[in-house]
Design a protein around this motif. Structure first.
Motif, PDB file in Angstrom:
ATOM      1  N   ARG A 179       1.801   6.526  -7.097  1.00 39.85           N
ATOM      2  CA  ARG A 179       0.724   7.351  -7.655  1.00 39.85           C
ATOM      3  C   ARG A 179       1.115   8.823  -7.655  1.00 39.85           C
ATOM      4  O   ARG A 179       0.842   9.548  -8.617  1.00 39.85           O
ATOM      5  N   LYS A 180       1.752   9.255  -6.586  1.00 41.76           N
ATOM      6  CA  LYS A 180       2.203  10.648  -6.519  1.00 41.76           C
ATOM      7  C   LYS A 180       3.300  10.913  -7.548  1.00 41.76           C
ATOM      8  O   LYS A 180       3.309  11.959  -8.207  1.00 41.76           O
ATOM      9  N   ALA A 181       4.213   9.971  -7.702  1.00 47.00           N
ATOM     10  CA  ALA A 181       5.281  10.132  -8.696  1.00 47.00           C
ATOM     11  C   ALA A 181       4.710  10.158 -10.107  1.00 47.00           C
ATOM     12  O   ALA A 181       5.153  10.935 -10.964  1.00 47.00           O
ATOM     13  N   SER A 182       3.721   9.304 -10.365  1.00 50.92           N
ATOM     14  CA  SER A 182       3.097   9.269 -11.692  1.00 50.92           C
ATOM     15  C   SER A 182       2.466  10.603 -12.045  1.00 50.92           C
ATOM     16  O   SER A 182       2.497  11.030 -13.209  1.00 50.92           O
TER      17      SER A 182
ATOM     18  N   VAL B 188       0.832  -1.201   0.000  1.00 53.93           N
ATOM     19  CA  VAL B 188       0.000   0.000   0.000  1.00 53.93           C
ATOM     20  C   VAL B 188       0.869   1.255   0.000  1.00 53.93           C
ATOM     21  O   VAL B 188       0.601   2.222  -0.735  1.00 53.93           O
ATOM     22  N   ASN B 189       1.923   1.246   0.812  1.00 53.24           N
ATOM     23  CA  ASN B 189       2.824   2.404   0.882  1.00 53.24           C
ATOM     24  C   ASN B 189       3.501   2.665  -0.466  1.00 53.24           C
ATOM     25  O   ASN B 189       3.625   3.818  -0.903  1.00 53.24           O
ATOM     26  N   VAL B 190       3.942   1.604  -1.112  1.00 49.40           N
ATOM     27  CA  VAL B 190       4.614   1.746  -2.410  1.00 49.40           C
ATOM     28  C   VAL B 190       3.627   2.268  -3.454  1.00 49.40           C
ATOM     29  O   VAL B 190       3.959   3.176  -4.230  1.00 49.40           O
ATOM     30  N   ILE B 191       2.436   1.725  -3.494  1.00 48.55           N
ATOM     31  CA  ILE B 191       1.422   2.180  -4.456  1.00 48.55           C
ATOM     32  C   ILE B 191       1.110   3.660  -4.264  1.00 48.55           C
ATOM     33  O   ILE B 191       1.034   4.434  -5.234  1.00 48.55           O
ATOM     34  N   ALA B 192       0.956   4.064  -3.001  1.00 44.35           N
ATOM     35  CA  ALA B 192       0.639   5.474  -2.727  1.00 44.35           C
ATOM     36  C   ALA B 192       1.746   6.397  -3.211  1.00 44.35           C
ATOM     37  O   ALA B 192       1.490   7.454  -3.812  1.00 44.35           O
ATOM     38  N   ALA B 193       3.010   6.004  -2.979  1.00 43.29           N
ATOM     39  CA  ALA B 193       4.140   6.820  -3.411  1.00 43.29           C
ATOM     40  C   ALA B 193       4.227   6.890  -4.932  1.00 43.29           C
ATOM     41  O   ALA B 193       4.491   7.951  -5.515  1.00 43.29           O
TER      42      ALA B 193
END
Length: 306
Positions: A170-173, A163-168
């Motif tokens: 998404r912000k980078a994308s 979840v933490n990786v996905i959230a990060a």
């Protein structure tokens, strides 16, 4: 006419005909294989042709072009000066070549326990590096950039780390997407502390991020070590694979030096209509200029699948 003089004149006439015939044949010959582009778009690295072209990366790029390669990669592009980044980009544009991946990182944070933690300091670091990467990509003409989410955080469950990786990501994308840039997540086999190691894991994360700026980097060397079944896994995860890399196993060297049948793999990739880059992220099995010549031959052999 004396027999000796007759033979001499006949020899001269024959030589003239042979010379004319050779000149005509030379004009009619197809382009030598060494000068033809390959069927797939393989990307060389800095240092790969240093014995043949010299230490200067620009000269190596030109040498690679002369031998049929049409792309380069440069993991350390972000560490190069802006002037050199632009010079590399200008050289590629002039030659009609493509820029492959470089790694998004300013201080090797991707080897640390970082995005898996969910801590703001790591998210901020990545966001800042993505903004820098946008400018780097403009200078060198890049579209793809490698992202490694960091090491496993053993105080958190695998699900929460995901979840933490996905959230990060998404912000980078959101930083990369307006510029048409794509971060490609690399699953690695270097050590068991790495969080992202398997292709199904990368596929799931890319699906969850749900952005054209977040895809998988399928490095076939790492995937052979971690899970094998390369052709079937390429098919399974194809819609989320944005970039491919090469390396034989064992040894992580050029095609033809290990257990992987790259001629069949390349044929399969070509048959899928892949138009992207395949990065040559591997070593060379032989030393010196002879090894570099053997490397080119190995790619010609593996690429001769049509």
């Amino acid at each position: 006419m004396k027999r000796r003089n007759f033979v001499q004149q006949l020899s001269l006439a024959g030589a003239s005909l042979l010379t004319a015939s050779a000149a005509t044949a030379s004009r009619q010959q197809p382009i030598p294989a060494a000068d033809k582009p390959f069927n797939l778009n393989y990307a060389t690295h800095d240092g790969m042709f240093k014995n043949s072209a010299g230490a200067d990366f620009i000269d190596q790029i030109k040498f690679a072009y002369d031998h049929g390669f049409r792309s380069i990669e440069d993991n350390g592009m972000m560490a190069r000066t802006p002037e050199l980044q632009k010079k590399i980009g200008d050289t590629l544009q002039k030659l009609g070549m493509n820029m492959g991946v470089f790694v998004v990182t300013s201080d090797n944070w991707h080897w640390k326990t970082s995005l898996t933690t969910g801590k703001q300091e790591w998210i901020d670091k990545m966001m800042n590096d993505c903004k820098i990467a946008v400018e780097v990509a403009k200078r060198c003409g890049a579209k793809w950039m490698t992202v490694v989410p960091g090491n496993y955080e053993r105080s958190l469950s695998p699900e929460l780390q995901t979840v933490n990786v996905i959230a990060a990501l998404r912000k980078a994308s959101a930083v990369l997407e307006p510029h048409g840039l794509v971060m490609v997540l690399e699953m690695l086999s270097d050590n068991p502390d790495l969080f992202l190691r398997h292709s199904d894991q990368g596929y799931m994360i890319c699906k969850a991020v749900n952005s054209p700026s977040c895809k998988m980097l399928f490095d076939m060397y790492h995937m052979q070590r971690n899970e094998g079944d390369i052709i079937n896994n390429l098919d399974r995860w194809w819609e989320e694979i944005g970039y491919l890399q090469i390396g034989n196993n064992p040894g992580r060297n050029e095609p033809g030096t290990g257990e992987m049948n790259y001629k069949n793999i390349f044929k399969h990739i070509h048959g899928k209509g892949y138009k992207g880059i395949l990065g040559m992220e591997h070593g060379i099995s032989q030393k010196g200029q002879e090894g570099e010549t053997a490397l080119i031959k190995a790619y010609r052999d593996a690429d001769s699948f049509l």
